[in-house]
Design a protein around this motif. Structure first.
Motif, short mmCIF file in Angstrom:
data_model
loop_
_atom_site.label_atom_id
_atom_site.label_comp_id
_atom_site.label_asym_id
_atom_site.label_seq_id
_atom_site.Cartn_x
_atom_site.Cartn_y
_atom_site.Cartn_z
N SER A 1 0.81 -1.22 0.00
CA SER A 1 0.00 0.00 0.00
C SER A 1 0.85 1.26 0.00
N GLY A 2 2.16 1.11 -0.05
CA GLY A 2 3.04 2.27 -0.07
C GLY A 2 3.04 3.04 1.24
N LEU A 3 2.85 2.31 2.36
CA LEU A 3 2.79 2.91 3.71
C LEU A 3 1.64 3.91 3.84
N ARG A 4 0.64 3.79 2.96
CA ARG A 4 -0.56 4.63 3.08
C ARG A 4 -1.59 3.88 3.91
N GLU A 5 -2.04 4.51 4.96
CA GLU A 5 -2.93 3.86 5.91
C GLU A 5 -4.01 4.81 6.39
N LYS A 6 -5.14 4.23 6.80
CA LYS A 6 -6.21 5.02 7.41
C LYS A 6 -6.58 4.37 8.73
N LEU A 7 -6.46 5.15 9.79
CA LEU A 7 -6.76 4.66 11.13
C LEU A 7 -8.15 5.11 11.55
N PHE A 8 -8.88 4.19 12.17
CA PHE A 8 -10.20 4.51 12.73
C PHE A 8 -10.13 4.29 14.24
N VAL A 9 -10.44 5.34 14.99
CA VAL A 9 -10.39 5.27 16.44
C VAL A 9 -11.81 5.37 16.99
N SER A 10 -12.17 4.41 17.82
CA SER A 10 -13.50 4.40 18.44
C SER A 10 -13.43 5.11 19.78
N LEU A 11 -14.25 6.17 19.93
CA LEU A 11 -14.20 7.01 21.13
C LEU A 11 -15.56 7.06 21.83
N THR A 12 -15.52 7.14 23.16
CA THR A 12 -16.73 7.39 23.92
C THR A 12 -16.96 8.90 23.97
N PRO A 13 -18.15 9.36 24.43
CA PRO A 13 -18.38 10.80 24.56
C PRO A 13 -17.38 11.51 25.46
N THR A 14 -16.75 10.76 26.39
CA THR A 14 -15.74 11.35 27.28
C THR A 14 -14.33 11.24 26.70
N ARG A 15 -14.24 10.86 25.40
CA ARG A 15 -12.97 10.75 24.68
C ARG A 15 -12.07 9.64 25.22
N HIS A 16 -12.71 8.60 25.74
CA HIS A 16 -11.98 7.41 26.16
C HIS A 16 -11.92 6.46 24.96
#
Length: 215
Positions: A103-118
């Protein structure tokens, strides 16, 4: 010389400040594993966006090929955060290392967050399917000297609160019904004597009549 010394000290202080995180302040340190765990970037989460601040890292082609360029290699990464109780916690994930190189070091990160940013979870999406791997092609293919990373977040909705009051009301209603209609604890004969007695009388009368006709 003295100015140079002060300048280097200032750089070290700024670097230490950049990797410092506060309890659930909406920021985490992203690390990846290439032989050992190395800081990669700082992620900051606000109400409506994610800020990705990459650290200056020196990617060696030979190192990337050694750790990632085979079908069984894994590219591991993790987020180091601190909870609101001031306790450190880590959220870790991985992907196929060979697919990352393709992928040529191309990446997409998805972060799952709570309303308190946990942070509840993190996963990665690549341009190349994880099952594809061609080490021979990678051995001569150009490999970027830095990652191209896009970060997005997934709002993790809080679980609905249980309807405790409705449950208590239902229990109270059932208790009232039991008090208004107490269970019948009488024995079998006490309950059904009005059915049993006529049957017994009929049988008795039939038995008496049958005895008289036999003479």
């Amino acid at each position: 010389m003295r100015k140079r010394f002060i300048f280097l000290c200032l750089i070290e202080v700024l670097a230490a400040f950049a990797t410092e995180i506060q309890p659930d302040d909406g920021s985490c340190i992203l690390e990846h594993f290439l032989g050992n765990w190395k800081p990669k970037a700082k992620l900051s989460f606000s109400i409506d966006k994610v800020t990705y601040e990459p650290f200056e890292i020196n990617l060696q082609r030979t190192e990337l090929l050694h750790h990632l360029a085979n079908s069984n290699s894994l590219y591991q990464f993790r987020l180091n955060c601190v909870s609101s109780e001031n306790k450190p916690y880590t959220v870790q994930s991985y992907t196929k290392g060979c697919a990352l190189l393709h992928s040529g070091l191309r990446e997409k990160l998805f972060v799952s967050l709570t309303p308190t940013r946990h942070v509840k979870g993190v996963h990665i999406k690549l341009e190349t399917d994880g099952a594809f791997c061609d080490p021979q092609f990678l051995s001569t293919a150009p490999i970027p000297d830095e990652f191209s990373t896009v970060v997005d977040y997934i709002a993790h909705s809080p679980s609905p609160a249980p309807d405790t009051q409705s449950f208590l009301d239902k229990i109270k209603e059932e208790q009232r019904e039991k008090l208004a209609n107490p269970p019948d604890n009488r024995g079998f004969l006490q309950k059904y004597w009005m059915y049993i007695l006529p049957a017994v009388l009929i049988l008795f009368m039939n038995s008496q009549g049958g005895g008289g006709g036999g003479r």
